[in-house]
Write a protein that holds these residues in place. Structure first.
Motif, PDB file in Angstrom:
ATOM      1  N   PRO A 160      68.834  63.057  58.199  1.00 52.52           N
ATOM      2  CA  PRO A 160      68.274  64.431  58.111  1.00 52.52           C
ATOM      3  C   PRO A 160      68.556  65.021  59.587  1.00 52.52           C
ATOM      4  O   PRO A 160      68.855  64.312  60.629  1.00 52.52           O
ATOM      5  CB  PRO A 160      66.736  64.374  57.988  1.00 52.52           C
ATOM      6  CG  PRO A 160      66.523  63.167  58.592  1.00 52.52           C
ATOM      7  CD  PRO A 160      67.734  61.995  58.244  1.00 52.52           C
ATOM      8  N   GLU A 161      68.824  66.667  59.708  1.00 54.10           N
ATOM      9  CA  GLU A 161      69.003  66.895  60.950  1.00 54.10           C
ATOM     10  C   GLU A 161      67.882  67.090  61.778  1.00 54.10           C
ATOM     11  O   GLU A 161      67.869  67.105  62.847  1.00 54.10           O
ATOM     12  CB  GLU A 161      69.772  68.683  60.618  1.00 54.10           C
ATOM     13  CG  GLU A 161      70.992  68.378  60.479  1.00 54.10           C
ATOM     14  CD  GLU A 161      71.429  68.204  58.958  1.00 54.10           C
ATOM     15  OE1 GLU A 161      72.619  68.224  58.786  1.00 54.10           O
ATOM     16  OE2 GLU A 161      70.452  68.050  58.165  1.00 54.10           O
ATOM     17  N   SER A 162      66.717  67.201  61.055  1.00 57.42           N
ATOM     18  CA  SER A 162      65.403  66.912  61.846  1.00 57.42           C
ATOM     19  C   SER A 162      64.386  66.359  60.930  1.00 57.42           C
ATOM     20  O   SER A 162      64.675  66.278  59.627  1.00 57.42           O
ATOM     21  CB  SER A 162      64.944  68.679  62.138  1.00 57.42           C
ATOM     22  OG  SER A 162      64.897  69.193  60.869  1.00 57.42           O
ATOM     23  N   ILE A 163      63.291  66.107  61.347  1.00 53.64           N
ATOM     24  CA  ILE A 163      62.097  65.584  60.626  1.00 53.64           C
ATOM     25  C   ILE A 163      60.915  66.450  60.780  1.00 53.64           C
ATOM     26  O   ILE A 163      60.642  66.831  62.149  1.00 53.64           O
ATOM     27  CB  ILE A 163      61.817  64.105  60.816  1.00 53.64           C
ATOM     28  CG1 ILE A 163      61.442  63.792  62.244  1.00 53.64           C
ATOM     29  CG2 ILE A 163      63.052  63.383  60.450  1.00 53.64           C
ATOM     30  CD1 ILE A 163      61.306  62.380  62.709  1.00 53.64           C
ATOM     31  N   ASP A 164      59.918  66.356  59.763  1.00 55.35           N
ATOM     32  CA  ASP A 164      58.553  67.152  59.956  1.00 55.35           C
ATOM     33  C   ASP A 164      57.530  66.162  59.529  1.00 55.35           C
ATOM     34  O   ASP A 164      57.621  65.190  58.689  1.00 55.35           O
ATOM     35  CB  ASP A 164      58.846  68.412  58.820  1.00 55.35           C
ATOM     36  CG  ASP A 164      57.337  69.097  58.874  1.00 55.35           C
ATOM     37  OD1 ASP A 164      56.927  69.729  59.592  1.00 55.35           O
ATOM     38  OD2 ASP A 164      56.666  68.842  58.025  1.00 55.35           O
ATOM     39  N   PHE A 165      56.475  66.471  59.933  1.00 59.04           N
ATOM     40  CA  PHE A 165      55.195  65.688  59.900  1.00 59.04           C
ATOM     41  C   PHE A 165      54.248  66.651  59.358  1.00 59.04           C
ATOM     42  O   PHE A 165      53.578  67.435  60.086  1.00 59.04           O
ATOM     43  CB  PHE A 165      54.913  64.933  60.927  1.00 59.04           C
ATOM     44  CG  PHE A 165      55.551  63.786  61.376  1.00 59.04           C
ATOM     45  CD1 PHE A 165      55.401  62.707  60.721  1.00 59.04           C
ATOM     46  CD2 PHE A 165      56.757  64.029  62.173  1.00 59.04           C
ATOM     47  CE1 PHE A 165      56.204  61.419  61.246  1.00 59.04           C
ATOM     48  CE2 PHE A 165      57.486  62.971  62.666  1.00 59.04           C
ATOM     49  CZ  PHE A 165      57.080  61.643  62.084  1.00 59.04           C
ATOM     50  N   GLU A 166      53.910  66.757  58.027  1.00 59.48           N
ATOM     51  CA  GLU A 166      52.777  67.539  57.405  1.00 59.48           C
ATOM     52  C   GLU A 166      51.376  66.526  57.781  1.00 59.48           C
ATOM     53  O   GLU A 166      51.178  65.802  56.546  1.00 59.48           O
ATOM     54  CB  GLU A 166      53.010  67.820  56.073  1.00 59.48           C
ATOM     55  CG  GLU A 166      51.995  68.798  55.371  1.00 59.48           C
ATOM     56  CD  GLU A 166      52.472  69.699  54.142  1.00 59.48           C
ATOM     57  OE1 GLU A 166      51.397  69.897  53.522  1.00 59.48           O
ATOM     58  OE2 GLU A 166      53.602  69.478  53.840  1.00 59.48           O
ATOM     59  N   VAL A 167      50.928  66.965  58.843  1.00 61.45           N
ATOM     60  CA  VAL A 167      49.776  66.039  59.067  1.00 61.45           C
ATOM     61  C   VAL A 167      48.538  66.546  58.690  1.00 61.45           C
ATOM     62  O   VAL A 167      47.884  67.639  58.343  1.00 61.45           O
ATOM     63  CB  VAL A 167      49.532  66.097  60.621  1.00 61.45           C
ATOM     64  CG1 VAL A 167      48.411  65.199  61.292  1.00 61.45           C
ATOM     65  CG2 VAL A 167      50.820  65.711  61.271  1.00 61.45           C
ATOM     66  N   THR A 168      47.850  65.590  58.026  1.00 61.33           N
ATOM     67  CA  THR A 168      46.275  65.566  57.483  1.00 61.33           C
ATOM     68  C   THR A 168      45.305  64.551  58.003  1.00 61.33           C
ATOM     69  O   THR A 168      44.332  64.684  57.706  1.00 61.33           O
ATOM     70  CB  THR A 168      46.493  65.525  55.731  1.00 61.33           C
ATOM     71  OG1 THR A 168      46.929  64.116  55.654  1.00 61.33           O
ATOM     72  CG2 THR A 168      47.460  66.325  55.041  1.00 61.33           C
ATOM     73  N   ASP A 169      45.851  64.037  58.970  1.00 64.75           N
ATOM     74  CA  ASP A 169      44.766  62.999  59.603  1.00 64.75           C
ATOM     75  C   ASP A 169      44.535  63.300  60.898  1.00 64.75           C
ATOM     76  O   ASP A 169      44.562  62.226  61.981  1.00 64.75           O
ATOM     77  CB  ASP A 169      45.439  61.728  59.123  1.00 64.75           C
ATOM     78  CG  ASP A 169      46.699  61.376  59.518  1.00 64.75           C
ATOM     79  OD1 ASP A 169      47.238  62.204  60.308  1.00 64.75           O
ATOM     80  OD2 ASP A 169      47.560  60.475  59.012  1.00 64.75           O
ATOM     81  N   SER A 170      44.553  64.596  61.360  1.00 64.39           N
ATOM     82  CA  SER A 170      44.671  64.699  62.802  1.00 64.39           C
ATOM     83  C   SER A 170      43.192  63.994  63.602  1.00 64.39           C
ATOM     84  O   SER A 170      43.388  63.903  64.769  1.00 64.39           O
ATOM     85  CB  SER A 170      44.710  66.229  63.197  1.00 64.39           C
ATOM     86  OG  SER A 170      45.835  66.638  62.969  1.00 64.39           O
TER      87      SER A 170
END
Length: 323
Positions: A160-170
């Motif tokens: 991937p050119e970049s990565i994302d984190f869809e965080v649900t456990d902050s």
């Protein structure tokens, strides 16, 4: 030639006073023009809060300064048939079983054909970890070395050119720390290899902006040395509500103010905005034009839509090249 100046008639202002007044008028006119509302909704034109002098809480990768016209989110589990051409893609979500990366229980390699087809379009492709349907790797893999290897394996397989984190456990401090340390290591490895790994975070937002827990997570991630290039906010639309766009505007401005304080600089280029549609009619063509105008005016870093698929006309407006 006479050296003495002639007396000024009574009631005539001095030349210095006239010059100062003209300068103020020019400045005021420029300010008024800058604050003119963007069409077609005046409420989107609220002025950006000036940067607050404070220590940065989020380090930003230079790559994030580039505005992404539109990001098409692809749910890898539900994706069927052909993929429409778009400026860029985000594929999600990579979940985990222990230290094993999965796609909602499917093997980590299960979506390679899908991602390969996206790479062939020549457009940027990013992967999203976490999301609402499963645990993220940092939450289920307590060993730092094994966690790092798991992330590396996904990056190597999917490029991937970049990565994302869809965080649900902050609120989970231990998970936040493990994730942040791993991100810092991955970015350091990328720099040593002569490249750059852009990392983004996707978080829910309300009219009040980001939650206290999410803001604390961003600060903790920065403290570990990780660079967050962009924060993308998810704002749910209520079915049939006429003030959905107003709520989206409030969330955008509130989050921008919060990130501006963290960054000690204008945050719009590092902010993404994603309305989550309850139905395809929740976003009209006029709404789409307003979103595009808002993005252009503020140099908003990213624009996307999730939830229900909007009408074809709306999609064409959102994905069209920006002027």
């Amino acid at each position: 030639m006479e050296s003495a100046s002639r007396p000024r008639p009574v009631g005539t202002p001095s030349r210095a006073l006239v010059t100062a007044a003209a300068t103020c008028l020019v400045a005021a006119t420029g300010a008024a023009l800058w604050l003119l509302p963007a069409e077609p909704l005046p409420e989107w034109a609220a002025p950006v809060t000036p940067p607050v002098a404070a220590a940065p809480a989020v380090a930003v990768a230079p790559k994030a300064e580039r505005t992404v016209p539109y990001v098409t989110f692809i749910d890898a589990i539900r994706a069927e048939g052909g993929i429409s051409r778009a400026p860029s893609y985000l594929v999600g979500h990579v979940n985990a079983t222990g230290c094993l990366p999965t796609w909602s229980g499917l093997p980590a390699s299960a979506k390679k054909p899908l991602v390969s087809s996206l790479h062939k379009t020549g457009r940027p492709v990013a992967l999203s970890f976490g999301g609402p349907q499963g645990a993220e790797l940092a939450a289920t893999c307590p060993g730092p070395a094994r966690l790092l290897r798991a992330y590396r394996a996904v990056l190597k397989a999917y490029r991937p050119e970049s990565i994302d984190f869809e965080v649900t456990d902050s609120a989970d401090a231990a998970t936040t720390t493990r994730r942040a340390v791993a991100i810092q290591r991955l970015q350091e490895e990328a720099r040593r290899a002569g490249s750059e790994l852009l990392v983004t975070m996707t978080l829910p937002a309300t009219r009040a902006g980001l939650s206290l827990a999410d803001r604390a997570m961003l600060k903790a991630t920065r403290a570990a040395g990780a660079e967050i290039g962009r924060v993308n906010v998810l704002v749910p639309f209520a079915p049939g509500r006429r003030d959905n766009l107003r709520a989206l505007a409030d969330a955008a401005h509130a989050t921008n103010r919060q990130l501006t304080r963290m960054l000690d600089r204008p945050a719009w280029p590092h902010l993404g905005l994603t309305p989550v549609l309850a139905g395809p009619d929740d976003l009209t063509a006029a709404d789409a034009k307003t979103l595009v105008a808002f993005q252009t005016r503020n140099s908003l870093g990213e624009l996307s839509v999730r939830g229900a698929t909007p009408a074809e006309e709306v999609s064409q407006i959102l994905t069209a090249p920006r002027q």
